[in-house]
Design a protein around this motif. Sequence first.
Motif, PDB file in Angstrom:
ATOM      1  N   MET A   1       0.854  -1.162   0.000  1.00  0.00           N
ATOM      2  CA  MET A   1       0.000   0.000   0.000  1.00  0.00           C
ATOM      3  C   MET A   1       0.903   1.229   0.000  1.00  0.00           C
ATOM      4  N   LYS A   2       0.497   2.179  -0.788  1.00  0.00           N
ATOM      5  CA  LYS A   2       1.251   3.429  -0.851  1.00  0.00           C
ATOM      6  C   LYS A   2       0.932   4.272   0.385  1.00  0.00           C
ATOM      7  N   GLU A   3       1.868   5.144   0.729  1.00  0.00           N
ATOM      8  CA  GLU A   3       1.709   5.952   1.943  1.00  0.00           C
ATOM      9  C   GLU A   3       0.470   6.848   1.888  1.00  0.00           C
ATOM     10  N   TYR A   4       0.182   7.440   0.740  1.00  0.00           N
ATOM     11  CA  TYR A   4      -0.994   8.307   0.648  1.00  0.00           C
ATOM     12  C   TYR A   4      -2.284   7.496   0.794  1.00  0.00           C
ATOM     13  N   GLU A   5      -2.284   6.232   0.343  1.00  0.00           N
ATOM     14  CA  GLU A   5      -3.461   5.373   0.516  1.00  0.00           C
ATOM     15  C   GLU A   5      -3.670   5.063   2.002  1.00  0.00           C
ATOM     16  N   ARG A   6      -2.560   4.793   2.699  1.00  0.00           N
ATOM     17  CA  ARG A   6      -2.627   4.533   4.142  1.00  0.00           C
ATOM     18  C   ARG A   6      -3.214   5.755   4.862  1.00  0.00           C
ATOM     19  N   LYS A   7      -2.726   6.944   4.489  1.00  0.00           N
ATOM     20  CA  LYS A   7      -3.217   8.178   5.113  1.00  0.00           C
ATOM     21  C   LYS A   7      -4.707   8.374   4.847  1.00  0.00           C
ATOM     22  N   GLN A   8      -5.153   8.052   3.634  1.00  0.00           N
ATOM     23  CA  GLN A   8      -6.581   8.167   3.313  1.00  0.00           C
ATOM     24  C   GLN A   8      -7.417   7.235   4.187  1.00  0.00           C
ATOM     25  N   LEU A   9      -6.947   6.012   4.355  1.00  0.00           N
ATOM     26  CA  LEU A   9      -7.685   5.046   5.186  1.00  0.00           C
ATOM     27  C   LEU A   9      -7.702   5.488   6.646  1.00  0.00           C
ATOM     28  N   LEU A  10      -6.570   5.980   7.135  1.00  0.00           N
ATOM     29  CA  LEU A  10      -6.512   6.455   8.512  1.00  0.00           C
ATOM     30  C   LEU A  10      -7.428   7.663   8.717  1.00  0.00           C
ATOM     31  N   GLU A  11      -7.477   8.529   7.722  1.00  0.00           N
ATOM     32  CA  GLU A  11      -8.355   9.695   7.805  1.00  0.00           C
ATOM     33  C   GLU A  11      -9.810   9.250   7.812  1.00  0.00           C
ATOM     34  N   ARG A  12     -10.147   8.255   7.005  1.00  0.00           N
ATOM     35  CA  ARG A  12     -11.518   7.745   6.956  1.00  0.00           C
ATOM     36  C   ARG A  12     -11.927   7.142   8.300  1.00  0.00           C
ATOM     37  N   VAL A  13     -11.026   6.397   8.909  1.00  0.00           N
ATOM     38  CA  VAL A  13     -11.299   5.785  10.207  1.00  0.00           C
ATOM     39  C   VAL A  13     -11.458   6.857  11.283  1.00  0.00           C
ATOM     40  N   GLY A  14     -10.694   7.928  11.184  1.00  0.00           N
ATOM     41  CA  GLY A  14     -10.710   8.968  12.206  1.00  0.00           C
ATOM     42  C   GLY A  14     -11.840   9.977  12.080  1.00  0.00           C
ATOM     43  N   ARG A  15     -12.586   9.937  10.998  1.00  0.00           N
ATOM     44  CA  ARG A  15     -13.691  10.885  10.803  1.00  0.00           C
ATOM     45  C   ARG A  15     -14.780  10.698  11.847  1.00  0.00           C
ATOM     46  N   GLU A  16     -15.332  11.822  12.307  1.00  0.00           N
ATOM     47  CA  GLU A  16     -16.436  11.773  13.275  1.00  0.00           C
ATOM     48  C   GLU A  16     -17.622  10.993  12.720  1.00  0.00           C
ATOM     49  N   SER A  17     -17.888  11.151  11.447  1.00  0.00           N
ATOM     50  CA  SER A  17     -19.070  10.539  10.841  1.00  0.00           C
ATOM     51  C   SER A  17     -18.786   9.146  10.263  1.00  0.00           C
ATOM     52  N   ALA A  18     -17.642   8.590  10.578  1.00  0.00           N
ATOM     53  CA  ALA A  18     -17.258   7.303   9.987  1.00  0.00           C
ATOM     54  C   ALA A  18     -18.257   6.190  10.285  1.00  0.00           C
ATOM     55  N   THR A  19     -18.846   6.221  11.473  1.00  0.00           N
ATOM     56  CA  THR A  19     -19.739   5.113  11.852  1.00  0.00           C
ATOM     57  C   THR A  19     -21.158   5.276  11.333  1.00  0.00           C
ATOM     58  N   VAL A  20     -21.472   6.446  10.773  1.00  0.00           N
ATOM     59  CA  VAL A  20     -22.816   6.659  10.244  1.00  0.00           C
ATOM     60  C   VAL A  20     -23.028   5.726   9.056  1.00  0.00           C
ATOM     61  N   GLY A  21     -24.022   4.884   9.175  1.00  0.00           N
ATOM     62  CA  GLY A  21     -24.328   3.937   8.112  1.00  0.00           C
ATOM     63  C   GLY A  21     -23.452   2.694   8.114  1.00  0.00           C
ATOM     64  N   ALA A  22     -22.472   2.644   9.011  1.00  0.00           N
ATOM     65  CA  ALA A  22     -21.590   1.468   9.079  1.00  0.00           C
ATOM     66  C   ALA A  22     -22.339   0.314   9.730  1.00  0.00           C
ATOM     67  N   THR A  23     -21.964  -0.881   9.354  1.00  0.00           N
ATOM     68  CA  THR A  23     -22.597  -2.054   9.949  1.00  0.00           C
ATOM     69  C   THR A  23     -21.672  -2.652  11.002  1.00  0.00           C
ATOM     70  N   ILE A  24     -22.279  -3.187  12.019  1.00  0.00           N
ATOM     71  CA  ILE A  24     -21.523  -3.894  13.056  1.00  0.00           C
ATOM     72  C   ILE A  24     -21.183  -5.266  12.490  1.00  0.00           C
ATOM     73  N   PRO A  25     -19.910  -5.655  12.560  1.00  0.00           N
ATOM     74  CA  PRO A  25     -19.522  -6.976  12.025  1.00  0.00           C
ATOM     75  C   PRO A  25     -20.279  -8.106  12.729  1.00  0.00           C
ATOM     76  N   ASP A  26     -20.600  -9.140  11.964  1.00  0.00           N
ATOM     77  CA  ASP A  26     -21.259 -10.306  12.563  1.00  0.00           C
ATOM     78  C   ASP A  26     -20.388 -10.876  13.671  1.00  0.00           C
ATOM     79  N   GLU A  27     -19.101 -11.008  13.359  1.00  0.00           N
ATOM     80  CA  GLU A  27     -18.143 -11.567  14.313  1.00  0.00           C
ATOM     81  C   GLU A  27     -16.876 -10.744  14.264  1.00  0.00           C
ATOM     82  N   VAL A  28     -16.132 -10.784  15.366  1.00  0.00           N
ATOM     83  CA  VAL A  28     -14.832 -10.138  15.412  1.00  0.00           C
ATOM     84  C   VAL A  28     -13.896 -11.083  16.160  1.00  0.00           C
ATOM     85  N   ALA A  29     -12.656 -11.148  15.702  1.00  0.00           N
ATOM     86  CA  ALA A  29     -11.667 -12.002  16.353  1.00  0.00           C
ATOM     87  C   ALA A  29     -11.090 -11.255  17.549  1.00  0.00           C
TER      88      ALA A  29
END
Length: 158
Positions: A1-29
């Motif tokens: 993964m390129k560094e800018y792609e990593r930063k985009q994913l980290l920014e997406r995870v850190g957004r206040e509205s990230a969980t809006v519309g997100a689904t809770i995983p069926d299972e988590v390890a």
Amino acid sequence: MKEYERKQLLERVGRESATVGATIPDEVALDGETFPLREFVFEMKRVDSVPAERREEVEDAKRNLRRARRERMDRLEEAELDYSEGETLAEEIIGIDRALNALESLGSETDIEREMQAKETADQKRWYNFLQKALGHENESSRGRGHKSGGGTGGRGR
């Protein structure tokens, strides 16, 4: 993964509205074992308040989810991943955040109810004190009067 792609994913995870519309995983390890996350969250949300015998279980689940989130964030920030793996990790983190938000809100309902009851009690006490003053009953005992008048203007003649 390129560094800018990593930063985009980290920014997406850190957004206040990230969980809006997100689904809770069926299972988590968690610690190498699968945990039925969605089922657990929905089961806890179905009841008005968490039963006393299950509170420790909910607190343990939240603690484990925070640890799982932190581990996934560390991997997303530092591990050698391809973009697809990074996206999967980001979605898992967002789903865990959604579950944590749902579990965190369980306790606040009873706290809010308790706070509302305390405010209502304080309001009633203030109203009672106001009425006592307005009707002139406030200082009767301190003035040495042995009777309370039920009639009269009660301060309305001003």
